[in-house]
Scaffold this motif. Structure first.
Motif, PDB file in Angstrom:
ATOM      1  N   GLU A   1       0.838  -1.214   0.000  1.00 59.27           N
ATOM      2  CA  GLU A   1       0.000   0.000   0.000  1.00 59.27           C
ATOM      3  C   GLU A   1       0.869   1.260   0.000  1.00 59.27           C
ATOM      4  O   GLU A   1       0.580   2.233  -0.703  1.00 59.27           O
ATOM      5  N   SER A   2       1.948   1.233   0.772  1.00 55.11           N
ATOM      6  CA  SER A   2       2.837   2.408   0.807  1.00 55.11           C
ATOM      7  C   SER A   2       3.486   2.621  -0.561  1.00 55.11           C
ATOM      8  O   SER A   2       3.628   3.759  -1.022  1.00 55.11           O
ATOM      9  N   ALA A   3       3.863   1.520  -1.216  1.00 59.37           N
ATOM     10  CA  ALA A   3       4.507   1.654  -2.536  1.00 59.37           C
ATOM     11  C   ALA A   3       3.513   2.227  -3.553  1.00 59.37           C
ATOM     12  O   ALA A   3       3.864   3.105  -4.356  1.00 59.37           O
ATOM     13  N   ILE A   4       2.266   1.754  -3.502  1.00 52.45           N
ATOM     14  CA  ILE A   4       1.252   2.262  -4.440  1.00 52.45           C
ATOM     15  C   ILE A   4       1.011   3.741  -4.172  1.00 52.45           C
ATOM     16  O   ILE A   4       0.900   4.565  -5.091  1.00 52.45           O
ATOM     17  N   SER A   5       0.961   4.091  -2.889  1.00 48.33           N
ATOM     18  CA  SER A   5       0.743   5.487  -2.520  1.00 48.33           C
ATOM     19  C   SER A   5       1.883   6.363  -3.073  1.00 48.33           C
ATOM     20  O   SER A   5       1.647   7.429  -3.641  1.00 48.33           O
ATOM     21  N   GLU A   6       3.116   5.878  -2.945  1.00 44.64           N
ATOM     22  CA  GLU A   6       4.260   6.667  -3.450  1.00 44.64           C
ATOM     23  C   GLU A   6       4.191   6.841  -4.958  1.00 44.64           C
ATOM     24  O   GLU A   6       4.444   7.922  -5.485  1.00 44.64           O
ATOM     25  N   THR A   7       3.835   5.773  -5.663  1.00 46.85           N
ATOM     26  CA  THR A   7       3.718   5.867  -7.130  1.00 46.85           C
ATOM     27  C   THR A   7       2.665   6.911  -7.494  1.00 46.85           C
ATOM     28  O   THR A   7       2.881   7.775  -8.357  1.00 46.85           O
TER      29      THR A   7
ATOM     30  N   ILE B   1      -4.669   6.127  -3.470  1.00 44.89           N
ATOM     31  CA  ILE B   1      -4.559   6.697  -4.828  1.00 44.89           C
ATOM     32  C   ILE B   1      -5.494   7.907  -4.931  1.00 44.89           C
ATOM     33  O   ILE B   1      -5.122   8.985  -5.411  1.00 44.89           O
ATOM     34  N   THR B   2      -6.705   7.722  -4.436  1.00 48.76           N
ATOM     35  CA  THR B   2      -7.706   8.787  -4.508  1.00 48.76           C
ATOM     36  C   THR B   2      -7.235  10.029  -3.743  1.00 48.76           C
ATOM     37  O   THR B   2      -7.389  11.168  -4.209  1.00 48.76           O
ATOM     38  N   ARG B   3      -6.630   9.796  -2.577  1.00 50.73           N
ATOM     39  CA  ARG B   3      -6.118  10.902  -1.761  1.00 50.73           C
ATOM     40  C   ARG B   3      -5.013  11.651  -2.524  1.00 50.73           C
ATOM     41  O   ARG B   3      -4.938  12.878  -2.494  1.00 50.73           O
ATOM     42  N   ALA B   4      -4.140  10.886  -3.211  1.00 44.51           N
ATOM     43  CA  ALA B   4      -3.045  11.524  -3.961  1.00 44.51           C
ATOM     44  C   ALA B   4      -3.611  12.398  -5.086  1.00 44.51           C
ATOM     45  O   ALA B   4      -3.133  13.507  -5.320  1.00 44.51           O
ATOM     46  N   VAL B   5      -4.628  11.892  -5.765  1.00 44.61           N
ATOM     47  CA  VAL B   5      -5.194  12.653  -6.892  1.00 44.61           C
ATOM     48  C   VAL B   5      -5.875  13.920  -6.382  1.00 44.61           C
ATOM     49  O   VAL B   5      -5.685  15.018  -6.916  1.00 44.61           O
ATOM     50  N   GLU B   6      -6.640  13.786  -5.303  1.00 43.32           N
ATOM     51  CA  GLU B   6      -7.402  14.959  -4.827  1.00 43.32           C
ATOM     52  C   GLU B   6      -6.512  15.960  -4.084  1.00 43.32           C
ATOM     53  O   GLU B   6      -6.880  17.116  -3.922  1.00 43.32           O
ATOM     54  N   ARG B   7      -5.318  15.529  -3.671  1.00 48.23           N
ATOM     55  CA  ARG B   7      -4.358  16.486  -3.121  1.00 48.23           C
ATOM     56  C   ARG B   7      -4.064  17.543  -4.200  1.00 48.23           C
ATOM     57  O   ARG B   7      -3.807  18.701  -3.905  1.00 48.23           O
ATOM     58  N   VAL B   8      -4.133  17.118  -5.469  1.00 46.14           N
ATOM     59  CA  VAL B   8      -3.951  18.067  -6.570  1.00 46.14           C
ATOM     60  C   VAL B   8      -5.260  18.809  -6.834  1.00 46.14           C
ATOM     61  O   VAL B   8      -5.298  20.039  -6.796  1.00 46.14           O
ATOM     62  N   ASP B   9      -6.336  18.062  -7.089  1.00 50.64           N
ATOM     63  CA  ASP B   9      -7.593  18.741  -7.424  1.00 50.64           C
ATOM     64  C   ASP B   9      -8.762  17.762  -7.359  1.00 50.64           C
ATOM     65  O   ASP B   9      -8.663  16.639  -7.865  1.00 50.64           O
ATOM     66  N   SER B  10      -9.876  18.219  -6.786  1.00 44.62           N
ATOM     67  CA  SER B  10     -11.055  17.349  -6.669  1.00 44.62           C
ATOM     68  C   SER B  10     -11.626  17.015  -8.051  1.00 44.62           C
ATOM     69  O   SER B  10     -12.244  15.961  -8.228  1.00 44.62           O
ATOM     70  N   GLY B  11     -11.439  17.898  -9.007  1.00 44.28           N
ATOM     71  CA  GLY B  11     -11.963  17.640 -10.360  1.00 44.28           C
ATOM     72  C   GLY B  11     -11.238  16.467 -11.005  1.00 44.28           C
ATOM     73  O   GLY B  11     -11.860  15.616 -11.653  1.00 44.28           O
ATOM     74  N   TYR B  12      -9.920  16.416 -10.835  1.00 43.58           N
ATOM     75  CA  TYR B  12      -9.177  15.266 -11.368  1.00 43.58           C
ATOM     76  C   TYR B  12      -9.629  13.991 -10.655  1.00 43.58           C
ATOM     77  O   TYR B  12      -9.780  12.933 -11.265  1.00 43.58           O
ATOM     78  N   ARG B  13      -9.849  14.104  -9.335  1.00 44.94           N
ATOM     79  CA  ARG B  13     -10.316  12.920  -8.596  1.00 44.94           C
ATOM     80  C   ARG B  13     -11.699  12.482  -9.076  1.00 44.94           C
ATOM     81  O   ARG B  13     -11.981  11.301  -9.177  1.00 44.94           O
ATOM     82  N   SER B  14     -12.534  13.451  -9.450  1.00 42.81           N
ATOM     83  CA  SER B  14     -13.856  13.097  -9.977  1.00 42.81           C
ATOM     84  C   SER B  14     -13.738  12.281 -11.255  1.00 42.81           C
ATOM     85  O   SER B  14     -14.375  11.237 -11.388  1.00 42.81           O
TER      86      SER B  14
ATOM     87  N   GLY C   1     -14.349   6.420  -1.600  1.00 44.99           N
ATOM     88  CA  GLY C   1     -13.195   7.089  -2.208  1.00 44.99           C
ATOM     89  C   GLY C   1     -13.174   8.581  -1.917  1.00 44.99           C
ATOM     90  O   GLY C   1     -12.111   9.172  -1.676  1.00 44.99           O
ATOM     91  N   ILE C   2     -14.351   9.208  -1.916  1.00 48.13           N
ATOM     92  CA  ILE C   2     -14.411  10.655  -1.642  1.00 48.13           C
ATOM     93  C   ILE C   2     -13.964  10.939  -0.209  1.00 48.13           C
ATOM     94  O   ILE C   2     -13.326  11.964   0.068  1.00 48.13           O
ATOM     95  N   ALA C   3     -14.274  10.028   0.702  1.00 49.07           N
ATOM     96  CA  ALA C   3     -13.846  10.229   2.099  1.00 49.07           C
ATOM     97  C   ALA C   3     -12.321  10.316   2.168  1.00 49.07           C
ATOM     98  O   ALA C   3     -11.769  11.105   2.940  1.00 49.07           O
TER      99      ALA C   3
END
Ligand code: TGC
Ligand code: FAD
Length: 395
Positions: free
Chosen positions: A20-26, A82-95, A255-257
């Motif tokens: 999980e940590s490796a996936i998060s880093e990627t 993964i979802t957290r990493a994407v939304e750290r950038v922008d909620s629209g990308y996470r959507s 995922g949104i959480a």
């Protein structure tokens, strides 16, 4: 003594497996190095770069928790990271990412025929095909059970249904290849997989909804169906009623959480950096002032509690022990706390908060949307209220 890490105050990292940590880093590296540089222009121009889906596909991040069909088959916690990493950038990308992964691919994986899964999921996992999920209608948002979109046997094409009606506020719809649409057949809600390239001209239109004041880096549109022929083989065979769309929503809400905690963490990091740099009154950094520190303390506490709750629900989900109400609880709480804290942290930027260069205003506008879609927060309060009292308060 154990030192305190403001980026992970309750040491949530210690709860993740090595994988999980490796996936998060990627995911974090991709999002920070490749997504972040594009977001300001995308947000200004109200544009979603379709290539992002291909890039995420190449990294194996799409539909990551699905087993088989060329998907990675990772744990729910890894998918959340993964979802957290994407939304750290922008909620629209996470959507854009969540709709592809949880709602469209997740729906097909859970309810589609084997033929549909084998034909569509590997191409969706690569990002070749983009999906959307059409539940909300102009007259029915919180109450999708009253939907008006209908399916009936096609009058001229044997083995086909004919779908008519309108869906609105649909993420990805303007450019989606695969449209998972919920419609009533003989008064009962059924799921249909519409393939854009199979639709005769004039039967499917997906106009974009422009001039949004949030989620501008995501494409949103309508789905207008006018006797659109859909093969009987593209109807989900064994799921009838709201259980179908709501089962897909369980994964997306989960995922949104996670995602909103990423957005809040980015707000905290931006605010901390700004408060340490900005000097007011005798050359002191504003981070020295107690009121500013309290804002950071509150936001950091909510972010770390939110992550722990999401990890717990993720672990239960993988054991088949996550009740939908648990997901309502973390979706509501994390969206609400992210919005409230982001709005308060925005104050620390003073007038600069108004410049889009600082990013904080973009998160605040986006987080209003996250609190609204996939069940507005008050709706989730009523779902919880029903579970607590046994009495439903919707109507
Ligand atoms: P209700 O009586 O509660 O339920 C009807 C049937 O559905 C079942 N069910 C669930 N099944 C699985 N998971 C869940 N979470 C479920 N919730 C309900 C339930 O057991 C029942 O089954 P059955 O077999 O007995 O028929 O239905 P209701 O009409 O009273 O529902 C009320 C309410 C408010 C809970 C519901 O309508 C609701 O959640 N409204 C919010 C609507 C919503 O979330 N829309 C989301 C649209 S998609 C979206 O926003 C994507 S944005 C994506 C992005 O860009 O990131
Ligand atoms: P309404 O249902 O009209 O609600 C308005 C207000 O009334 C809310 O505050 C609500 O909580 C309150 N309310 C309603 N009923 C009650 C009640 N019984 N008791 C107390 N309060 C109540 N939908 C999709 O299907 N697919 C998508 O991909 C998708 N993407 C979206 C992207 C964006 C950018 C946005 C803004 C929305 C998206 N949606 C999508 C739609 C979203 O799910 C709905 O907007 C949401 O479910 C709320 O529905 P509504 O907008 O019709 O509000």
């Amino acid at each position: 003594p154990v030192s305190f890490d403001w980026t992970d105050p309750l040491n949530a990292k210690s709860l993740f497996t090595e994988e999980e940590s490796a996936i998060s880093e990627t995911a974090e590296s991709y999002c920070q190095e490749r997504m972040l540089p594009r977001v300001l222009e995308a947000y200004r121009n109200e544009n979603f770069d379709r290539k992002i889906i291909n890039e995420m596909g190449e990294l194996g991040l799409l539909g990551a928790s699905i087993q088989g069909y060329d998907c990675a088959g990772v744990s729910s916690v890894a998918a959340g990271l993964i979802t957290r990493a994407v939304e750290r950038v922008d909620s629209g990308y996470r959507s854009g990412y969540s709709v592809q992964s949880s709602l469209a691919m997740g729906g097909i994986e859970e309810f589609g025929t084997e033929e549909l899964k084998e034909r569509l999921l590997p191409r969706m996992a690569k990002g070749e095909l983009l999906g959307c999920f059409g539940l909300t209608e102009p007259n029915h948002g919180s109450d999708p059970g009253s939907m008006e979109t209908t399916a009936k046997p096609h009058p001229t094409k044997k083995g086909y249904y004919s779908l008519s009606g309108s869906k609105t506020w649909i993420t990805n719809s303007p450019i989606a290849d695969i449209l998972l649409v919920w419609a009533k057949l003989d008064g009962k809600i059924r799921g249909f997989v519409i393939e854009r390239d199979q639709c005769p001209p004039g039967t499917l239109e997906t106009p974009a909804i422009k001039h949004k004041n949030g989620l501008r880096a995501s494409l949103t549109g309508m789905i207008q169906l006018d006797n659109c022929p859909v093969s009987e083989a593209n109807m989900f065979p064994n799921i009838v009623g709201l259980k179908g769309p709501f089962s897909c929503l369980n994964s997306a809400r989960y995922g949104i959480a996670w995602g909103t905690m990423g957005a809040l963490e980015d707000c905290i990091s931006r605010t901390r950096g700004y408060a340490l740099d900005r000097k007011q009154f005798k050359g002191n950094p504003i981070a020295k002032y107690q009121l500013v520190q309290k804002k950071l303390a509150d936001a950091t506490t909510d972010a770390s509690f939110g992550i722990l709750a999401a990890v717990q629900v993720g672990r239960l989900k993988d054991k088949g022990k996550a009740a939908p109400e648990m997901i309502s609880m973390i979706k509501r709480q994390n969206c609400d706390r992210a919005l409230v804290n982001a709005r308060i942290l925005q104050e620390v930027f003073g007038g600069n908060a108004v410049s889009d260069e600082y990013g904080i205003g973009r998160h605040v506008a986006n987080l209003f949307v996250t609190q609204t879609y996939e069940g507005q927060s008050d709706i989730h309060a009523l779902i919880l209220g029903r579970a607590i009292t046994g009495i439903q308060a919707f109507c």
